[in-house]
Scaffold this motif. Sequence first.
Motif, PDB file in Angstrom:
ATOM      1  N   PHE A   3      42.305  35.764  39.594  1.00  9.57           N
ATOM      2  CA  PHE A   3      42.504  35.009  38.357  1.00  9.57           C
ATOM      3  C   PHE A   3      41.371  34.002  38.194  1.00  9.57           C
ATOM      4  N   ASP A   6      41.349  30.880  40.151  1.00  9.23           N
ATOM      5  CA  ASP A   6      42.452  31.186  41.065  1.00  9.23           C
ATOM      6  C   ASP A   6      43.811  30.786  40.503  1.00  9.23           C
ATOM      7  N   ASN A   7      43.912  30.569  39.190  1.00 10.19           N
ATOM      8  CA  ASN A   7      45.179  30.152  38.592  1.00 10.19           C
ATOM      9  C   ASN A   7      45.536  30.953  37.346  1.00 10.19           C
ATOM     10  N   TYR A   8      44.568  31.124  36.447  1.00  9.11           N
ATOM     11  CA  TYR A   8      44.871  31.696  35.147  1.00  9.11           C
ATOM     12  C   TYR A   8      44.219  33.067  34.984  1.00  9.11           C
ATOM     13  N   PRO A   9      44.979  34.009  34.423  1.00 10.10           N
ATOM     14  CA  PRO A   9      44.401  35.331  34.179  1.00 10.10           C
ATOM     15  C   PRO A   9      43.543  35.385  32.933  1.00 10.10           C
ATOM     16  N   SER A  10      43.544  34.303  32.142  1.00 12.51           N
ATOM     17  CA  SER A  10      42.839  34.280  30.863  1.00 12.51           C
ATOM     18  C   SER A  10      42.279  32.894  30.605  1.00 12.51           C
ATOM     19  N   GLN A  14      44.172  29.353  29.674  1.00 13.60           N
ATOM     20  CA  GLN A  14      43.810  28.118  30.378  1.00 13.60           C
ATOM     21  C   GLN A  14      43.478  27.002  29.390  1.00 13.60           C
TER      22      GLN A  14
END
Length: 207
Positions: A3, A6-10, A14
């Motif tokens: 991600f 390392d948190n959001y897939p987009s 975000q």
Amino acid sequence: MAFINDNYPSKVLQDAVAAIGSLPGVGQRSALRLALHLLGQPKENIHHFASAVDRLADDVRYCNTCMMISDSDTCPICADRSRDHSTVCVVENVRDVMSIEATGQYHGVYHVLGGVISPIDGIGPSDITINQLVGRIASGSVSEVILALPGDVEGETTSFYIYRQIERYGVKVSAPSRGLGFGDDLEYADSLTLGRSILNRQIFKPQ
């Protein structure tokens, strides 16, 4: 595939979470939950939501007389001829007007300062609308000023400053009766207590 950050897939998600999380009282977890909720809505709902927020920036005005939020140059309260325009209730912000109006007990008009004097926060008399208030009183159309400001140090300092600026005009200066606790905000007071405190207002006595 990792991600983004390392948190959001987009990155779009975000950015939306960052925007929502910039609102007061909204943490990152809550912002993510709200963003995902919006994402699950029909597109027209999202566009309507975004359009309403855009209009806050582009279409909302401030009343030329009282500085209340309005859709036109004169707010509905100032335009209402049935109101007592000789009595002006001075408040810190728009939320206070809404709280007092909800009581149904006050029938005068308002003046919204847009803050209170707070040297610690760098807010002085010229940063709020005290000069505009003095101008209204100097016109001779006002007979009473109600100082409905917070009971904390900043609110009391602002009330005292305003009193000193307007005492020369001979208007009656009053304040809500102290049914509210020290430092209480008007928006958090129940309607009955707030309404009675306005009706049973007392002559303002500078400390």
